[in-house]
Design an enzyme around this catalytic site. Structure first.
Site, PDB file in Angstrom:
ATOM      1  N   THR A 177       1.038 -12.661  12.488  1.00 21.10           N
ATOM      2  CA  THR A 177       0.985 -14.021  11.960  1.00 21.10           C
ATOM      3  C   THR A 177      -0.310 -14.257  11.186  1.00 21.10           C
ATOM      4  O   THR A 177      -1.320 -13.573  11.408  1.00 21.10           O
ATOM      5  CB  THR A 177       1.131 -15.041  13.097  1.00 21.10           C
ATOM      6  OG1 THR A 177       1.258 -16.351  12.537  1.00 21.10           O
ATOM      7  CG2 THR A 177      -0.063 -15.013  14.041  1.00 21.10           C
ATOM      8  N   ALA A 178      -0.269 -15.234  10.286  1.00 27.80           N
ATOM      9  CA  ALA A 178      -1.423 -15.493   9.417  1.00 27.80           C
ATOM     10  C   ALA A 178      -2.683 -15.800  10.213  1.00 27.80           C
ATOM     11  O   ALA A 178      -3.782 -15.392   9.828  1.00 27.80           O
ATOM     12  CB  ALA A 178      -1.100 -16.648   8.470  1.00 27.80           C
ATOM     13  N   SER A 183      -3.557  35.880 -11.094  1.00 30.55           N
ATOM     14  CA  SER A 183      -3.078  35.338  -9.819  1.00 30.55           C
ATOM     15  C   SER A 183      -2.548  33.911  -9.962  1.00 30.55           C
ATOM     16  O   SER A 183      -1.576  33.531  -9.297  1.00 30.55           O
ATOM     17  CB  SER A 183      -4.211  35.376  -8.784  1.00 30.55           C
ATOM     18  OG  SER A 183      -5.338  34.635  -9.237  1.00 30.55           O
ATOM     19  N   ILE A 184      -3.195  33.106 -10.819  1.00 31.15           N
ATOM     20  CA  ILE A 184      -2.713  31.736 -11.014  1.00 31.15           C
ATOM     21  C   ILE A 184      -1.330  31.750 -11.649  1.00 31.15           C
ATOM     22  O   ILE A 184      -0.419  31.022 -11.231  1.00 31.15           O
ATOM     23  CB  ILE A 184      -3.703  30.932 -11.878  1.00 31.15           C
ATOM     24  CG1 ILE A 184      -5.021  30.741 -11.122  1.00 31.15           C
ATOM     25  CG2 ILE A 184      -3.118  29.578 -12.267  1.00 31.15           C
ATOM     26  CD1 ILE A 184      -6.095  30.031 -11.913  1.00 31.15           C
ATOM     27  N   LYS A 187      10.084 -21.138  -0.513  1.00 33.82           N
ATOM     28  CA  LYS A 187       9.861 -22.568  -0.281  1.00 33.82           C
ATOM     29  C   LYS A 187       8.370 -22.854  -0.399  1.00 33.82           C
ATOM     30  O   LYS A 187       7.539 -22.077   0.031  1.00 33.82           O
ATOM     31  CB  LYS A 187      10.346 -22.992   1.106  1.00 33.82           C
ATOM     32  CG  LYS A 187      11.823 -22.748   1.339  1.00 33.82           C
ATOM     33  CD  LYS A 187      12.203 -23.094   2.753  1.00 33.82           C
ATOM     34  CE  LYS A 187      13.653 -22.742   3.022  1.00 33.82           C
ATOM     35  NZ  LYS A 187      13.860 -21.290   2.998  1.00 33.82           N
ATOM     36  N   ASP A 232      10.883 -14.815   1.268  1.00 37.32           N
ATOM     37  CA  ASP A 232      10.186 -16.075   1.048  1.00 37.32           C
ATOM     38  C   ASP A 232       9.125 -15.946  -0.036  1.00 37.32           C
ATOM     39  O   ASP A 232       8.722 -14.839  -0.418  1.00 37.32           O
ATOM     40  CB  ASP A 232       9.525 -16.551   2.343  1.00 37.32           C
ATOM     41  CG  ASP A 232      10.508 -17.262   3.262  1.00 37.32           C
ATOM     42  OD1 ASP A 232      11.620 -17.555   2.807  1.00 37.32           O
ATOM     43  OD2 ASP A 232      10.160 -17.508   4.427  1.00 37.32           O
TER      44      ASP A 232
END
Length: 472
Positions: free
Chosen positions: A330-331, A22-23, A269, A247
């Site tokens: 936001t952080a 079957s496999i 930056k 960034d």
């Protein structure tokens, strides 16, 4: 990746499957769907294989495996219930540099078969590399419910129309934008779902006359670091971008989610170190958009909170460039949540103030009297290098020396580290920290011991001793 996903064309290629149970039947079914020329070798055969052989769909050889059977074969699958036989097949196939899969033994296989969602010609493959096959199956089952059956027709009709699109739209990025717009609005899929093929083709034709030459810019907040905190819209735009200007604080894990063919440009930056001047960044946004490109300006956190987003958009407005803004977490929100520090609490803080430690000019002064007021939380972005000034100013304007302080370093990432102390020792607290650090000042910090839930992979979540920070 342990395995590189590759789709291979098997049409009319000779393939050998050893095993008749079957496999083996399941593997043979996949090979036949792909048009392979299948030979099955076994001592006993599943009745379905005998029927397929009678119908000339495959060839069967009622014999034990011999290495001669590998001659002129392109791909081999070992699916017997005998481990030694499977290992023999694998060794012989490797010696002849044939692709071989041993069912249930990925370690001796040169390829593995993934779980498949079939919407031919659209096919989705999912694999755990043999490490968690049940997980891969569950994901496949989930995708089966999410991907409608008419996607195959959508892909097929698009293939028929590709030559026409190439004739009309000569530039490759504009062709991609045409298809994104067509697939994105759902109208084409709806028509095909209803069986209205002629109307679908008419829609594809009329869409060719629409103006798609104008580029645009999306200002996208990437969140505080954890890629799973990206918004769905942010991810969608990152996948559609021609150019991404990112960034320094945007992690490599997030950049990995950008469309593979997009140009990635760092405009990072840091305080006192501008890799690309802001004016040049603004200029690039305008130039790329005027070239007809879809531009994503990807910023850490939220673009409108100490992200210079407003400055960049003013430049786009003056240049007449279309844009949209996608907020990010936001952080202050992300890092405080991952550190177990609520920024407001009825017992401790009735307000919260965000300030930046990195101001446009050195002469700018903050309203320290207001910032030192009690019963509020003060959150300082990019404040680590200004720790001495922040400590001195707050103390001199009346904030209590024992006011709790938290420094959240690399917040929401697997490298997150939280240092807790008092305002009187703020300068020393940050001595051993490098990388993005958020400063939280106020009584709410005392809740971190109780509410901290995020255990990072590499470091303990909380440290109250500056000496331990220096050792980290």
């Amino acid at each position: 990746m342990d395995y590189l996903p590759i789709f291979t064309k098997l049409e009319n290629r000779p393939c050998l499957v050893v095993g008749g149970g079957s496999i083996a039947c399941r593997k043979i079914h996949l090979l036949l769907k792909a048009g392979a020329d299948v030979t099955v070798c076994a001592l006993e055969f599943n009745p379905s294989l005998l029927k397929q052989a009678a119908n000339k769909e495959l060839k069967i050889l009622e014999q034990a495996f011999t290495e001669e059977l590998l001659e002129n074969k392109w791909l081999v699958i070992a699916a017997t219930n005998k481990k030694q036989v499977n290992e023999h097949i694998a060794t012989a196939a490797h010696a002849k540099q044939l692709l071989v899969n041993v069912v249930g033994q990925a370690d001796i296989s040169s390829f593995i078969l993934p779980s498949i969602v079939d919407r031919s010609p659209l096919v989705v493959a999912i694999s755990s590399g043999g490490k968690a096959p049940v997980l891969a199956r569950l994901i496949r089952e989930r995708l089966e419910t999410l991907l409608p059956m008419h996607l195959g027709r959508l892909a097929a009709i698009s293939a028929q129309f590709r030559h026409r699109v190439k004739e009309v739209i000569k530039v490759a990025p504009l062709r991609r934008r045409y298809w994104e717009k067509l697939f994105g609005n759902g109208m084409l899929a709806n028509l095909l779902q209803k069986g209205q093929t002629e109307k679908a083709i008419a829609l594809m034709e009329t869409s060719l006359s629409e103006d798609i030459t104008q580029g645009d810019v999306a200002l996208v907040g990437a969140g505080p670091g954890d890629p799973s905190l990206l918004t769905l819209k942010a991810l969608q735009l990152m996948q559609q971008a021609d150019v991404v200007l990112y960034d320094r604080l945007v992690s490599s894990d997030i950049l990995d989610l950008v469309r593979r063919d997009a140009d990635l440009i760092s405009v990072g930056k840091a305080a006192g170190n501008h890799e690309v001047e802001q004016s040049r960044t603004n200029q690039m946004l305008v130039e790329f958009a005027r070239e007809g490109k879809k531009v994503v300006r990807l910023k850490g956190g939220d673009s409108f909170i100490f992200g210079r987003g407003g400055e960049e958009l003013e430049e786009l407005v003056e240049a007449g460039i279309a844009f949209q803004v996608v907020p990010g977490i936001t952080a202050a929100s992300g890092c405080s949540a991952y550190a177990g520090i609520p920024l407001t609490h009825r017992d401790f803080a009735q307000s919260v103030t965000f300030v930046t430690g990195h101001r446009k000019t050195d002469g700018e002064e903050l309203n320290w009297q207001a910032l030192a007021a009690p019963n509020q939380t003060l959150v300082v972005y990019m404040g680590l290098i200004q720790s001495q000034e922040i400590q001195t100013q707050l103390l001199s304007h009346g904030r209590a020396p024992e006011t709790p302080v938290a420094l959240v370093n690399k917040g929401t990432t697997s490298d997150q580290h939280v240092v807790i102390g008092q305002l009187s020792e703020l300068e020393q607290l940050g001595g051993g920290l490098q990388g993005p650090t958020l400063m939280i000042i106020g009584e709410v910090v005392n809740l971190a011991d109780k509410l901290a839930w995020y255990q990072s992979d590499n470091k303990p979540p909380l440290s109250r001793d500056p000496f331990l920070v220096n050792l980290a």
